[in-house]
Design an enzyme around this catalytic site. Sequence first.
Site, mmCIF file in Angstrom:
data_model
loop_
_atom_site.group_PDB
_atom_site.id
_atom_site.type_symbol
_atom_site.label_atom_id
_atom_site.label_comp_id
_atom_site.label_asym_id
_atom_site.label_seq_id
_atom_site.Cartn_x
_atom_site.Cartn_y
_atom_site.Cartn_z
ATOM 1 N N GLY A 90 0.811 -1.205 0.000
ATOM 2 C CA GLY A 90 0.000 0.000 0.000
ATOM 3 C C GLY A 90 0.846 1.257 0.000
ATOM 4 O O GLY A 90 0.309 2.370 0.051
ATOM 5 N N ASP A 91 2.152 1.084 -0.047
ATOM 6 C CA ASP A 91 3.085 2.219 -0.087
ATOM 7 C C ASP A 91 4.223 1.836 -1.021
ATOM 8 O O ASP A 91 4.045 0.990 -1.902
ATOM 9 C CB ASP A 91 3.570 2.573 1.325
ATOM 10 C CG ASP A 91 3.781 4.071 1.513
ATOM 11 O OD1 ASP A 91 4.620 4.618 0.776
ATOM 12 O OD2 ASP A 91 3.122 4.679 2.373
ATOM 13 N N ASP A 92 5.395 2.424 -0.848
ATOM 14 C CA ASP A 92 6.508 2.128 -1.742
ATOM 15 C C ASP A 92 6.991 0.697 -1.537
ATOM 16 O O ASP A 92 7.121 0.221 -0.410
ATOM 17 C CB ASP A 92 7.666 3.088 -1.473
ATOM 18 C CG ASP A 92 7.258 4.539 -1.671
ATOM 19 O OD1 ASP A 92 6.545 4.823 -2.654
ATOM 20 O OD2 ASP A 92 7.639 5.371 -0.831
ATOM 21 N N SER A 96 2.136 -1.548 -6.629
ATOM 22 C CA SER A 96 1.902 -0.460 -5.686
ATOM 23 C C SER A 96 1.029 0.603 -6.360
ATOM 24 O O SER A 96 1.534 1.589 -6.898
ATOM 25 C CB SER A 96 3.236 0.153 -5.235
ATOM 26 O OG SER A 96 3.021 1.205 -4.324
#
Length: 354
Positions: A273-275, A306
Site C-alpha cells: 500500500g506504499d513504496d 503499488s
Amino acid sequence: MRALLSTVGFLLLLLLSHHGGKTGAADAEHNLIATDSHTHRHRRHHGHRRGEEFEYSALSCRAYSASLDEFGAVGDGVTSNTAAFRDAVSQLSRFADHGGSLLFVPAGRWLTGSFNLTSHFTLFLHRDAVLLASQEESDYEVIEPLPSYGRGRDTDGGRFISLLFGSNLTDLVITGENGTIDGQGEPWWGKFKRGELKYTRPYLIEIMHSNGIQISNLTFLNSPSWHIHPVYSSNIVIQGLTILAPVTVPNTDGINPDSCTNTRIEDCYIVSGDDCIAVKSGWDQYGINYGMPTKQLLIRRLTCISPDSAVIALGSEMSGGIEDVRAEDIVAINSESGIRYVIKINRFGLVPFD
C-alpha cells in the site's frame, strides 16, 4: 503510470564527483558476490524428526543448532512463545565465538512478541512455520527514536521495537523454506488511523549498526508499518522474499534500506500500500547531522505492485544523502510510478546525478 504492465530495464546511477567516475553500485555488486551465499547441508538433531537433513543457502554455516520446541514453545497459534524465542536466542548466543548457531522453527503457528537476535546466528523457518506477531502493545518495548530521525514517524515520542530486532550484530541470517512471518497488522492500522497510538508502530524486522546480514527465502505479511528496515548497517543481502500487504493500507513499505552501505536486493515479489522499495537516510536536521548516506545499493529482478506509490522511491527521508544506486530488470504492475524522487518542503538531501 497506473495500470502499467511492463518490464522496466532501467539503470539508475547516482554518483558523487569524488568517486572519480567509478560506479559505486557496480562495486557493491562485486563486493556482495565475493561474500555470496553458499548451499549448506544441515542435520537437525532436535525436534520431532531426529536426524532430518535440510539444505539452505546462506553466507555462513553453523556448528550448533536447536529447535524452538525444545524451549517449551507451542505452535498452536494461541499460546505466547515470546519467552521461548528469547530464551532460545539467549542460550544459542553462547556459541557465537564457537562456530555460531541455528534456531530451527518447525511447522506450526508460533505466536510471539518482539525478541532480539544475536551475532553468528541463523533463524530458519520450516516451510509450514508461521511466526504470528502479537497484536498486544505490551509485547513490544518502547525504544528511543533513531538518531537520524529525532522523533518517531507516527508520533513525537519513541517507537515500539520491531518484531525481530538486532543491533551491533555481525553475521546474521534470517531464512527458511519460504516460511511465513505474519505481522497481523490490522489492529495497528486502525489505531494509527484513529490517532490512538502514543508511539510509532513496530516493523517486522529492524537491524541496526550491523554488518553481514542476509534475509532470504521467506514470506512477509501485513506488517503494522514497514516490513524490513536495515539501518546504519553494511554488507546486506535481501533475496527471494515475498512481501504482501493490502494496497489500501499506507506505510506498509516492503524494504527500506536506510543509511546503509553495500546492499543487494534481488528476486523479490512485493505488493504494498506504499513504496515497494524506499531508499532513506534520515530526515531534516537530524539526518543532516547524522550524515550517513545510503550508498552502493543494487536492486534487481523484482516484481512489484503499488497502485498509489512507487516501485522504488528515493526519499522522502533522505537528508543524509543517497549515492551510487543501480536498479535493473524490474517488473512494475499497476503501480503509480517506477522510480519516484520524493521531496517535501524544508526537507532535502544530496542525491547527485552524473
